[in-house]
Design a protein around this motif. Sequence first.
Motif, PDB file in Angstrom:
ATOM      1  N   HIS A  36      51.907  37.809  33.757  1.00  0.00           N
ATOM      2  CA  HIS A  36      51.845  36.197  34.696  1.00  0.00           C
ATOM      3  C   HIS A  36      50.465  35.669  33.986  1.00  0.00           C
ATOM      4  O   HIS A  36      50.043  35.807  35.495  1.00  0.00           O
ATOM      5  N   PRO A  37      49.209  35.671  33.307  1.00  0.00           N
ATOM      6  CA  PRO A  37      48.667  35.258  33.282  1.00  0.00           C
ATOM      7  C   PRO A  37      47.648  34.165  33.761  1.00  0.00           C
ATOM      8  O   PRO A  37      46.458  33.769  34.415  1.00  0.00           O
ATOM      9  N   GLN A  38      48.949  32.990  33.935  1.00  0.00           N
ATOM     10  CA  GLN A  38      48.514  31.506  34.579  1.00  0.00           C
ATOM     11  C   GLN A  38      49.086  31.842  35.539  1.00  0.00           C
ATOM     12  O   GLN A  38      48.921  30.504  36.720  1.00  0.00           O
ATOM     13  N   HIS A  39      50.271  32.891  36.682  1.00  0.00           N
ATOM     14  CA  HIS A  39      49.956  32.684  38.170  1.00  0.00           C
ATOM     15  C   HIS A  39      48.936  32.615  39.012  1.00  0.00           C
ATOM     16  O   HIS A  39      47.914  33.516  38.608  1.00  0.00           O
ATOM     17  N   GLU A  52      44.720  36.045  34.642  1.00  0.00           N
ATOM     18  CA  GLU A  52      44.174  35.956  33.951  1.00  0.00           C
ATOM     19  C   GLU A  52      42.699  36.008  33.529  1.00  0.00           C
ATOM     20  O   GLU A  52      41.765  36.873  33.457  1.00  0.00           O
ATOM     21  N   GLN A  53      41.914  34.653  34.639  1.00  0.00           N
ATOM     22  CA  GLN A  53      40.440  34.379  35.396  1.00  0.00           C
ATOM     23  C   GLN A  53      40.037  35.683  35.936  1.00  0.00           C
ATOM     24  O   GLN A  53      39.404  36.586  35.794  1.00  0.00           O
ATOM     25  N   THR A  58      36.947  40.822  36.452  1.00  0.00           N
ATOM     26  CA  THR A  58      37.030  41.922  36.975  1.00  0.00           C
ATOM     27  C   THR A  58      36.463  42.696  35.505  1.00  0.00           C
ATOM     28  O   THR A  58      35.923  43.952  36.228  1.00  0.00           O
ATOM     29  N   TYR A  59      36.599  42.133  34.891  1.00  0.00           N
ATOM     30  CA  TYR A  59      36.186  43.184  33.944  1.00  0.00           C
ATOM     31  C   TYR A  59      34.402  42.835  33.704  1.00  0.00           C
ATOM     32  O   TYR A  59      33.755  44.179  32.934  1.00  0.00           O
ATOM     33  N   ARG A  60      34.282  42.128  33.491  1.00  0.00           N
ATOM     34  CA  ARG A  60      32.589  41.814  33.523  1.00  0.00           C
ATOM     35  C   ARG A  60      31.726  42.825  35.051  1.00  0.00           C
ATOM     36  O   ARG A  60      31.059  43.215  34.707  1.00  0.00           O
TER      37      ARG A  60
END
Length: 555
Positions: A36-39, A52-53, A58-60
């Motif tokens: 659900h990347p855009q949820h 997605e954001q 979080t990875y950053r």
Amino acid sequence: MSEKVWLEYYPEEVASSYEYPKQNLAQFMIDTAKKHPQHTALFFYGKKITYEQLLKETYRFANVLKGLGIKKGDRVAIMLPNCPQSVISYYGALMIGAIVVQTNPLYVERELEHQLNDSGASVLIALDHLFKRVKNVLPKIEVRHTIFTSMKDYLPFPKNILYPIKAKKDGLSMEVIYDQNTHSFKKLLSIESARPINVKMDVEEDLALLQYTGGTTGVSKGVMLTHYNLVANTLQTRAWVYRSEEAKERYLATLPFFHVFGMTTLMNLSMQLGGTLILLPKFDVDMTLKLIDKMKPTTFPGAPTMYMAIINHAKIKSYDLSSINICISGAAPLPGEVQETFEKLTGGKLIEGYGLTEASPVTHANNIWEKRKLGSIGIPFPDTLAKVVDPDTGEELENGEVGELIIQGPQVMKGYWKRLEETSDALKDGWLYTGDMAKIDDDGFFYIIDRKKDLIIAGGFNIYPREIEEVLFEHPAIMDAAAVGVPDEYRGETVKAYIVLKEGASTDEKELEAFCRERIAAYKIPRIYEFRESLPKSLIGKTLRRLLVEEEKEK
């Protein structure tokens, strides 16, 4: 207990046992971001952040920590209220195999020094207005790096411009003096890549969290919770709220994530289910009502004081609360009158559950849509065993007898950090000894009577404060109440009641004594009453009886 009679009352949709994936706790966010990347994952004062954001941020942050030399097993302290940075920091640390140390932003220097020294934290993430407090503690601790963030960093326009003006008006300094070991959260993220990180883990052994207990029974201890403990408890909770739908639920996050109750039933559960977390940095009844009316949350875990504040609000009828389907109350006893009134107001279900830091935290809950019992904490979660034993001999007691509640399950801690003696006292033969006095009825429903250490012994009689408080809550003039044992020359201890009246209501000692006399045995009736504007509470609304006891000792 051996018969597990409570399984009879499980909903058809809930199994008695589940398989729990052996994965990093952060995998919930990663999987949901793929599906659900855009949820919307987070809603913060009008700012929306998609899954997605959130995953990229979080990875950053995980790469930021790696760049600072933080590795698997290092402790990362997070001293933030509910805001996007708290979610990013939490899962970013977990992704690199670091151990999160959740730190209460209200801690004074002495408390902060104890926790950071005890945990051996290498990094601390905090709000800018806590800079002075952190700076004063730094010479006494081993923290190598501090990372400061501001509330305005994730506020939408124009709130991000207006926030500094409000902060100044509230007496909060946003000034941070940066150097090679003092960093800006926003700047670090802006120059770091969002490349995925996957550290190999032994999730049944590797710690995800050092969660410090509130210190109600002495010095605060670090509870060691593994990735497996927290994954299991998230999925146990998910099984219990079986009508919740993936990517459709909206969670009102007023419980702080730095408390294990909010961490599991809000943050971890929402990440697993693809929910939207509506973030509130602190509970404010007016803001909470506005958010419910506007954002239509479906799930609202909380503490009884939150529900009390809502039902007693002067303008409650001007808000639409009908979106709320599920509320799980914990941290303190839920008065029956509060439960009934709140359900009438919302049309949703408010149930009482039970947990403790040492169990990630949830172990029991009432059914949401099936049989439940007023005053009960409900029945054990899937894969969770519970029984009531004699606190001296450890022998299992008959139904109806009061003894110590002990628990076994995949959510039970590994032990206390650097405290072997306390660990061996709490964990015996695979059972967690909770320190709570309880009883079980013939249907397998459990009832908490009180903390073992809060027991009042007056004239040789055992008196449980919670029983007295339940009676006082029934009085129409009383909004809040607490009972404690105070020194008494003749009885050893006697019962003192602290009373907070509802606005415009009145009563007196004589009337309260008569009221109690009809409902509890004479030896349990409070002998002393003190009327107050409020009672001391923890940040999640638990009445701090020990502070009242300390006040009495000082007198």
